[in-house]
Design a protein around this motif. Structure first.
Motif, short mmCIF file in Angstrom:
data_model
loop_
_atom_site.label_atom_id
_atom_site.label_comp_id
_atom_site.label_asym_id
_atom_site.label_seq_id
_atom_site.Cartn_x
_atom_site.Cartn_y
_atom_site.Cartn_z
N SER A 116 0.83 -1.21 0.00
CA SER A 116 0.00 0.00 0.00
C SER A 116 0.86 1.26 0.00
CB SER A 116 -0.96 0.00 1.18
OG SER A 116 -0.25 -0.04 2.41
N SER A 117 1.98 1.24 0.71
CA SER A 117 2.89 2.40 0.72
C SER A 117 3.56 2.57 -0.64
CB SER A 117 3.95 2.25 1.80
OG SER A 117 3.37 2.28 3.08
N ALA A 118 3.94 1.46 -1.28
CA ALA A 118 4.56 1.53 -2.60
C ALA A 118 3.58 2.16 -3.60
CB ALA A 118 4.99 0.14 -3.07
N MET A 119 2.32 1.75 -3.54
CA MET A 119 1.31 2.32 -4.42
C MET A 119 1.09 3.81 -4.13
SD MET A 119 0.61 -0.09 -6.43
CE MET A 119 -0.81 0.57 -7.29
N HIS A 120 1.17 4.16 -2.85
CA HIS A 120 1.02 5.57 -2.45
C HIS A 120 2.14 6.42 -3.06
CE1 HIS A 120 -1.04 8.02 0.83
NE2 HIS A 120 -0.22 8.87 0.24
N PHE A 121 3.38 5.88 -3.04
CA PHE A 121 4.49 6.61 -3.66
C PHE A 121 4.27 6.78 -5.16
CE2 PHE A 121 7.05 5.71 0.16
CZ PHE A 121 7.68 6.93 0.32
N LEU A 122 3.77 5.73 -5.82
CA LEU A 122 3.49 5.84 -7.26
C LEU A 122 2.51 6.98 -7.53
CD1 LEU A 122 2.99 2.22 -8.66
CD2 LEU A 122 4.87 3.79 -9.12
N ASP A 123 1.47 7.05 -6.73
CA ASP A 123 0.44 8.07 -6.93
C ASP A 123 0.91 9.48 -6.59
OD1 ASP A 123 -1.32 6.15 -7.81
OD2 ASP A 123 -2.24 5.85 -5.84
N ALA A 124 2.03 9.59 -5.88
CA ALA A 124 2.55 10.90 -5.48
C ALA A 124 3.36 11.59 -6.57
CB ALA A 124 3.39 10.77 -4.21
N VAL A 125 3.76 10.85 -7.60
CA VAL A 125 4.61 11.42 -8.64
C VAL A 125 3.78 12.26 -9.61
CG1 VAL A 125 6.20 10.90 -10.55
CG2 VAL A 125 6.27 9.54 -8.46
N LYS A 126 4.28 13.45 -9.91
CA LYS A 126 3.62 14.35 -10.87
C LYS A 126 3.96 13.91 -12.30
CE LYS A 126 4.14 18.69 -8.30
NZ LYS A 126 4.79 20.01 -8.38
N ARG A 127 3.01 14.10 -13.19
CA ARG A 127 3.28 13.90 -14.62
C ARG A 127 4.12 15.07 -15.10
NH1 ARG A 127 -0.37 12.03 -19.43
NH2 ARG A 127 0.86 12.86 -21.14
N GLN A 128 5.20 14.76 -15.81
CA GLN A 128 6.08 15.78 -16.35
C GLN A 128 5.88 15.91 -17.85
OE1 GLN A 128 8.13 17.65 -14.32
NE2 GLN A 128 7.10 16.53 -12.69
N GLU A 129 5.98 17.11 -18.35
CA GLU A 129 5.91 17.32 -19.79
C GLU A 129 7.21 16.85 -20.42
OE1 GLU A 129 3.17 18.24 -21.39
OE2 GLU A 129 2.23 18.23 -19.41
N PRO A 130 7.14 16.34 -21.65
CA PRO A 130 8.37 15.88 -22.33
C PRO A 130 9.38 17.02 -22.45
CG PRO A 130 6.42 15.26 -23.58
CD PRO A 130 5.95 16.16 -22.47
N GLU A 131 10.66 16.65 -22.29
CA GLU A 131 11.73 17.63 -22.47
C GLU A 131 11.94 17.86 -23.94
OE1 GLU A 131 15.13 16.16 -20.41
OE2 GLU A 131 14.16 16.23 -18.47
#
Length: 132
Positions: A116-131
């Motif tokens: 559950s913590s691993a999934m929480h970390f996944l959900d915390a990442v922001k989508r970044q625009e392509p460089e």
């Protein structure tokens, strides 16, 4: 002293990178970022390379790494990310491995933490625009 100044500068850099890549107040409670690394990965199939970011978090007992890999059209074709991206969760003894693709990023979480913590970390990442 110079050591204290160096540590303060590193912490400020970590705080700036953390704010850029993670949603505010979304990492699991009790965890704090403790380190950040950025590397250019290249091999024979990807001579230009691609960027990988590693954030390490700790709650004082457990630590977890979050890897954010920038996927380019070239690396996607060569590595099969479009079809074979790491999407899901795997528990190996005490270690959880979780991954998903968000836009042009492959996110992987690795640590001796609950699923559950691993999934929480996944959900915390922001989508970044392509460089560009």
């Amino acid at each position: 002293s110079d050591t204290i100044k160096s540590c303060e500068e590193k912490f400020q850099g970590l705080a700036a990178e953390f704010k850029h890549y993670f949603k505010k107040n979304k990492i699991p409670q009790g965890y704090t970022p403790v380190s950040f690394r950025k590397a250019l990965i290249s091999n024979n199939s990807s001579p230009g390379g691609h960027t990988v970011y590693q954030f390490q978090f700790s709650d004082g007992i457990a630590s977890v790494s979050v890897f954010i890999e920038q996927i380019t059209a070239q690396s996607s074709e060569q590595k099969g990310y479009a079809e074979n991206g790491v999407n899901g969760v795997l528990k190996l003894g005490p270690v959880s491995v979780a991954g998903k693709t968000i836009g042009n990023q492959q996110i992987t979480v690795l640590g001796a933490i609950p699923v559950s913590s691993a999934m929480h970390f996944l959900d915390a990442v922001k989508r970044q625009e392509p460089e560009l």
